[in-house]
Design a protein around this motif. Structure first.
Motif, mmCIF file in Angstrom:
data_model
loop_
_atom_site.group_PDB
_atom_site.id
_atom_site.type_symbol
_atom_site.label_atom_id
_atom_site.label_comp_id
_atom_site.label_asym_id
_atom_site.label_seq_id
_atom_site.Cartn_x
_atom_site.Cartn_y
_atom_site.Cartn_z
ATOM 1 N N LYS A 121 -10.801 4.399 6.495
ATOM 2 C CA LYS A 121 -8.978 4.227 5.665
ATOM 3 C C LYS A 121 -9.207 4.618 4.316
ATOM 4 O O LYS A 121 -7.425 5.524 4.620
ATOM 5 C CB LYS A 121 -8.163 2.599 6.239
ATOM 6 C CG LYS A 121 -7.853 2.920 7.701
ATOM 7 C CD LYS A 121 -7.357 1.658 8.228
ATOM 8 C CE LYS A 121 -7.043 1.351 10.036
ATOM 9 N NZ LYS A 121 -6.591 0.483 10.557
ATOM 10 N N ALA A 148 -4.814 3.028 -2.425
ATOM 11 C CA ALA A 148 -4.952 3.442 -1.315
ATOM 12 C C ALA A 148 -5.331 2.376 -0.253
ATOM 13 O O ALA A 148 -4.932 2.222 1.110
ATOM 14 C CB ALA A 148 -6.469 3.870 -1.466
ATOM 15 N N ASP A 194 2.495 15.006 0.466
ATOM 16 C CA ASP A 194 2.209 15.742 0.567
ATOM 17 C C ASP A 194 3.033 17.008 0.802
ATOM 18 O O ASP A 194 3.664 17.755 1.391
ATOM 19 C CB ASP A 194 2.358 15.398 2.170
ATOM 20 C CG ASP A 194 1.677 16.495 3.448
ATOM 21 O OD1 ASP A 194 0.553 17.929 2.659
ATOM 22 O OD2 ASP A 194 1.755 16.999 4.215
ATOM 23 N N SER A 210 -9.938 8.533 3.955
ATOM 24 C CA SER A 210 -8.761 9.531 4.417
ATOM 25 C C SER A 210 -7.448 9.279 3.623
ATOM 26 O O SER A 210 -7.060 10.716 4.048
ATOM 27 C CB SER A 210 -8.628 8.505 5.774
ATOM 28 O OG SER A 210 -7.993 8.095 6.049
ATOM 29 N N ARG A 211 -7.396 8.494 2.247
ATOM 30 C CA ARG A 211 -6.339 8.407 2.141
ATOM 31 C C ARG A 211 -6.469 8.714 0.379
ATOM 32 O O ARG A 211 -5.710 9.815 -0.038
ATOM 33 C CB ARG A 211 -5.747 6.994 1.679
ATOM 34 C CG ARG A 211 -4.310 6.288 2.993
ATOM 35 C CD ARG A 211 -4.600 5.483 2.289
ATOM 36 N NE ARG A 211 -3.417 4.121 3.994
ATOM 37 C CZ ARG A 211 -2.795 3.390 4.013
ATOM 38 N NH1 ARG A 211 -3.117 2.513 3.187
ATOM 39 N NH2 ARG A 211 -2.484 2.595 4.966
ATOM 40 N N PHE A 229 -4.054 7.054 -4.858
ATOM 41 C CA PHE A 229 -4.333 8.380 -4.284
ATOM 42 C C PHE A 229 -2.617 8.539 -4.795
ATOM 43 O O PHE A 229 -1.764 8.426 -4.763
ATOM 44 C CB PHE A 229 -4.340 8.118 -2.537
ATOM 45 C CG PHE A 229 -3.540 7.596 -1.653
ATOM 46 C CD1 PHE A 229 -2.167 8.516 -0.933
ATOM 47 C CD2 PHE A 229 -3.075 6.570 -1.740
ATOM 48 C CE1 PHE A 229 -1.100 8.025 0.003
ATOM 49 C CE2 PHE A 229 -2.014 5.892 -0.778
ATOM 50 C CZ PHE A 229 -1.711 6.673 -0.223
ATOM 51 N N GLU A 289 0.515 -1.207 -0.069
ATOM 52 C CA GLU A 289 -0.113 -0.292 -0.362
ATOM 53 C C GLU A 289 0.923 0.965 -0.236
ATOM 54 O O GLU A 289 2.133 1.213 0.527
ATOM 55 C CB GLU A 289 -0.227 0.107 1.035
ATOM 56 C CG GLU A 289 0.130 0.261 2.646
ATOM 57 C CD GLU A 289 0.604 -1.118 3.362
ATOM 58 O OE1 GLU A 289 0.360 -1.172 4.236
ATOM 59 O OE2 GLU A 289 -0.088 -2.000 2.524
ATOM 60 N N GLN A 341 2.048 5.173 0.942
ATOM 61 C CA GLN A 341 2.479 5.728 1.960
ATOM 62 C C GLN A 341 2.506 7.206 1.887
ATOM 63 O O GLN A 341 3.451 7.866 1.204
ATOM 64 C CB GLN A 341 4.086 5.601 2.367
ATOM 65 C CG GLN A 341 3.883 3.744 2.728
ATOM 66 C CD GLN A 341 3.187 3.502 4.565
ATOM 67 O OE1 GLN A 341 2.958 4.716 5.550
ATOM 68 N NE2 GLN A 341 3.083 2.104 4.257
ATOM 69 N N ARG A 342 2.118 7.959 2.526
ATOM 70 C CA ARG A 342 1.289 9.168 2.437
ATOM 71 C C ARG A 342 3.275 10.112 2.545
ATOM 72 O O ARG A 342 3.773 9.605 3.919
ATOM 73 C CB ARG A 342 0.747 9.911 3.448
ATOM 74 C CG ARG A 342 0.640 11.903 2.912
ATOM 75 C CD ARG A 342 -0.586 12.037 1.751
ATOM 76 N NE ARG A 342 -0.635 12.918 1.465
ATOM 77 C CZ ARG A 342 -1.502 13.992 0.661
ATOM 78 N NH1 ARG A 342 -1.184 12.881 -0.572
ATOM 79 N NH2 ARG A 342 -1.989 15.483 0.824
#
Length: 579
Positions: free
Chosen positions: A456, A418, A395, A459-460, A391, A360, A362-363
């Motif tokens: 979850k 995601a 950031d 939110s991603r 996503f 998955e 990672q932000r």
């Protein structure tokens, strides 16, 4: 071909002394037993004629030297025992050798030659050295005609996220405005007719010992996709690429167990709904198969740890350090049984669990828009098809606060998955003989992503794809996805594997795959042209023109489960030859 010529010649020399001696005393002597022996060895293929001639010549030379030495060792005029004749110059002393002794010498020479010939594998004509018998060559060739037919009402803004990541980062904001011009999109409306495609695979297996085996296989392929070794023909008649498809070593500690390390075939019972038929696994696996004593049940199972991607930590401009990374892995375990209900019916069932570790996205930590690398860029998938919810990974912070239109605030992004993926996989197969040698096979497969968590993912995701605009969630959007996939297939025919001439089969099936039921990068590349968020049917048939030569005709019709309209039909007609 090798043999100990000195030892053989010496043995023949002894025989020649026995046989040639009388021939010297009697010039009209018939051919001796040694010559007959050599002729016999030539007739039986043990010796070639030139080798036999060389041996006779060498043996005669050694016999002559032995006679000369014996004559020189005795006095020129020696008086024997009482009554014995006195030797005269030119006389030859011949000792009588019984026929049984000569036969014994002949048999010993022949036995020695045959033992060495068998040990070195030259005892029979047209045979090969021992190492050749331990090498197996196998492969297959396929020629395919294919057409891809798209619905004219398909959306033309479905993003190709695999191309995005491979050629990214992609600008998503330029001068403060959304910027779709450089986003790669899937072809969804332009038909691809009359495509000629081919596949060729060539493998070599070496049985090193009873317990060890090594193998290597080469294959074609238009690119390094893990799910297809099919090569699209054309391209100006250019030469085609060859890829390393398999390379592995297998150790078998017992008849019922084996361990394989390297890049090998899929060790699990599965369908191409989850894993493509062309997919190979990089890592280590163990398999076992054991029939229960006095029972119609055979147990089998597999364990494996496979490297999906070894990531690297590029320098992060935001943290001024090398970015942290996590290697991506697939861990799998399967157990199953094959139950012969009677002579006509067999039931096979398998239960598997697959954990995709660190797959998955990672932000990232806050990262300047001008940064070439952010600290979680590594978490983008190495390969995707389409269908999974994704996503934006970075950031990003404005390089010039308060002025989004400044070129320094342009945003370049990668995408990540995601959802996490921990899969439960159930397979059931029923084989039955109907009549006149005709077989029927029913196959069902169900997969559920136990790690699916819509909250979850919401939110991603932030409204990139698989968005349901009629519900409220993060960024006023919500995810339209799901964790389930299933398949049903029926096959009917005589010889379902199409190996013997005249074998035939027909098949039909249906698949339903929600967007995040599984990673979209590893399943069949024909159904919906790969990936998830797909539902539809497939049908076709095949016929074996000759032993291991067969044709297949397949029609697949699919559409999306959720989201923007995307329907595609695929026609494939092919001829396969395996050896």
């Amino acid at each position: 071909m090798k043999f100990t010529s000195t030892r053989l010649a010496s043995a023949l020399a002894v025989a020649l002394v026995v046989g040639v001696g009388p021939a010297v005393a009697q010039s009209q002597a018939s051919p001796n037993a040694t010559i007959n022996l050599i002729r016999l060895l030539v007739q039986q293929g043990v010796l070639k004629q030139d080798q036999a001639d060389a041996l006779v010549q060498q043996a005669e030379s050694e016999a002559a030297e032995a006679q000369k030495a014996q004559a020189q060792a005795a006095p020129a005029h020696q008086v024997g025992a009482a009554g014995a004749a006195v030797a005269q110059p030119g006389d030859v002393r011949v000792t009588y050798i019984p026929e049984s002794v000569r036969d014994s010498i002949r048999d010993q020479v022949k036995a020695e030659v045959m033992v060495q010939a068998k040990a070195e594998n030259w005892a029979q004509p047209n045979t090969f050295p021992d190492w050749v018998s331990r090498i197996t060559v196998e492969g297959d060739v396929r020629a395919r005609y294919e057409s891809r037919l798209y619905d004219s009402y398909n959306s033309d803004t479905i993003v190709d996220f695999n191309d995005w990541n491979r050629n990214g980062p992609v600008p998503v904001v330029v001068n403060g405005q959304d910027y779709p011009l450089e986003m790669p999109f899937l072809n969804t409306r332009k038909d691809r007719r009359n495509m000629m495609r081919a596949r060729a695979r060539l493998g070599v297996k070496a049985q090193i010992s009873d317990q060890w085996m090594a193998g290597i296989r080469l294959a074609t392929g238009s690119d390094d996709s893990p799910v297809s070794t099919t090569q699209t023909l054309g391209g100006g008649m250019d030469k085609k690429d060859i890829w390393l498809d398999q390379a592995y070593i297998t150790y078998r500690p017992a008849q019922w167990a084996s361990i394989t390390a390297g890049r090998g075939a899929n060790p699990f019972v599965s369908t191409n709904m989850l894993y493509s038929d062309d997919l190979n696994f990089d890592g280590i696996s163990a398999q076992f198969k054991q029939a229960l004593q006095d029972s119609p049940v055979t147990l089998f199972g597999s364990l494996g740890a496979f490297a999906l991607e070894n990531t690297f930590g590029s320098w992060s401009d935001s943290s001024w350090s090398e970015g942290e990374t996590e290697n991506k892995w697939l861990f799998g375990a399967q157990i199953g049984a094959r139950w012969e209900l009677d002579k006509r019916n067999t039931l096979t069932g398998a239960l598997a669990y697959y954990r995709f570790d660190n797959i998955e996205g990672q932000r990232s930590s806050p990262c300047l828009t001008t940064s070439a690398v952010c600290d979680t860029d590594w978490s983008r998938p190495a390969f995707m098809q389409h269908g999974n919810t994704v996503f934006l990974l970075r950031d990003l912070m404005a390089a010039v606060p308060g002025n989004p239109a400044d070129p320094a605030n342009d945003q370049y992004q990668y995408v990540g998955l995601a959802s996490k993926f921990n899969l439960l996989d159930v397979n059931l197969i029923w084989d039955t003989q109907i009549f006149d040698g005709m077989g029927l096979r029913l196959h069902g497969n169900y997969v559920r992503n136990l790690a699916y968590d819509e909250d979850k993912m919401v939110s991603r995701a932030g409204g990139i794809n698989n968005v349901a605009n009629n519900r409220t969630g993060a960024n006023n959007d919500s995810i339209e996805s799901g964790p389930n996939a299933w398949m049903l297939q029926a096959s009917l025919g005589r010889g379902l594997d199409l190996r013997a001439q005249g074998d035939w089969m027909v098949f039909a099936g249906y698949k339903y795959i929600q967007p995040d039921a599984m990673p979209d990068g590893y399943n069949d590349s024909t159904f919906h042209l790969g990936g998830t968020n797909a539902r539809g049917y497939f049908l076709g048939g095949g016929y074996a023109f000759d032993k291991n030569v067969y044709g297949l005709l397949r029609w697949t019709s699919t559409k999306e489960v959720y989201g923007a309209p995307y329907s595609v039909d695929v026609l494939q007609a092919e001829v396969n030859a395996r050896f």
